[in-house]
Design an enzyme around this catalytic site. Structure first.
Site, short mmCIF file in Angstrom:
data_model
loop_
_atom_site.label_atom_id
_atom_site.label_comp_id
_atom_site.label_asym_id
_atom_site.label_seq_id
_atom_site.Cartn_x
_atom_site.Cartn_y
_atom_site.Cartn_z
N HIS A 1 1.65 4.66 -2.81
CA HIS A 1 1.77 6.11 -2.65
C HIS A 1 3.07 6.63 -3.26
CE1 HIS A 1 -1.81 6.48 -0.31
NE2 HIS A 1 -1.35 5.83 0.74
N HIS B 1 0.83 -1.21 0.00
CA HIS B 1 0.00 0.00 0.00
C HIS B 1 0.87 1.26 0.00
CE1 HIS B 1 -3.57 2.45 1.32
NE2 HIS B 1 -2.58 3.20 1.79
N GLU B 2 1.85 1.30 0.88
CA GLU B 2 2.69 2.49 0.98
C GLU B 2 3.50 2.73 -0.28
OE1 GLU B 2 2.09 4.54 3.11
OE2 GLU B 2 1.08 3.38 4.65
#
EC number: 3.4.24.-
Length: 276
Positions: free
Chosen positions: A195, A191-192
């Site tokens: 980003h 997920h990170e």
């Protein structure tokens, strides 16, 4: 801008070890600067699809930085197996997007303040390597009460605090086999890193027209907890909530996809910002 995951232990009479955390967003919406960059990437991509080399794999130089309170697993001193398992998850999750993470080095530092997410800039100035194309991930046993956070790409001056800060922080217990129930399959890192490739949360913008600025992620009003199949928080908009998307907040076991539009955004961010 950084994106942070806040986790809060569920209130119950059970012991702390038995409590199941909830994943909540601890970050403001993307700034105007982030939105302008995302809009520019979308426009650039439409005009220059071939220039994004969709057939070529993106190979990301990657560094793991292990920050620990002491030389125990409980203190954050992760095993080589845990790190390899995390790398395997990253490559499996991003494989369909034609992205490969090439681990070039692993550092290990025993420093109580750094392991507690303190003195971030001095810590990263000491450990960070490479340019904006290099992914630096900092694993620590305490991330200011969050599961993790990362930076969106931007045009920072080399050596500036913003440039030094670029990278991801990930809670040690979220790695595969970690102690964090529901969030211990390694998907926090996935997920990170999304980003880091300029992907917003799928619930950004709610049911509005702009949303996360990706054309093929259905609109959703709020973040997901658990894995509620059939969830539809924007019934007047096409599609069900994308609960299986890596950029939602579902349980790790529920996450399994990026959309073609997200793949396109990642490639655009790589060629137009990260490798410029």
């Amino acid at each position: 801008m950084q994106s942070k995951f806040l986790w809060i232990a569920a209130a119950s009479a059970a012991t702390a070890a038995a409590q199941v955390p909830a994943r909540l967003c601890g970050t403001a919406q993307p700034t105007m600067d982030d939105l302008v960059i995302a809009a520019g990437l979308a426009a650039e991509g439409k005009d220059n699809r071939r220039g994004l080399h969709p057939e070529d794999p993106i190979v990301v130089p990657t560094l793991f930085h292990v920050l620990a309170i002491n030389e125990t697993v409980a203190g954050g001193y992760l095993t080589e197996k845990s790190l390899q398992d995390q790398l395997d998850v990253m490559n499996a999750d991003f494989g369909p997007s034609n992205v490969i993470f090439n681990l070039t080095a692993t550092t290990r530092t025993v420093n109580r303040r750094w392991a507690q997410d303190l003195d971030e800039i001095p810590m990263r100035r000491a450990l960070r390597q490479g340019g904006q194309e290099t992914l630096n991930i900092y694993f620590m046993p305490y991330v200011s009460g969050y599961l993790g956070y990362c930076t969106f790409p931007n045009f920072w001056d080399a050596g500036s605090d913003e440039f030094i800060y670029d990278g991801c922080a990930v809670l040690s217990d979220s790695l595969p086999g970690g102690s964090l129930a529901r969030y211990n399959l390694g998907r926090t890192a996935t997920h990170e890193i999304g980003h880091w490739f300029d992907l917003f949360h799928t619930f950004s913008g709610g049911c509005g027209c702009v949303g996360d600025m990706i054309h093929d992620t259905p609109a959703m009003l709020n973040a997901t907890g658990g894995c509620p199949v059939g969830k539809d928080t924007c019934p007047d908009r096409p599609g069900l909530d994308p609960i299986h998307n890596y950029m939602d907040y579902s349980d790790d076991a529920c996450m399994n996809e990026f959309t073609p539009g997200q793949n396109f955004r990642m490639r655009s961010a790589w060629y137009n910002i990260r490798t410029k």
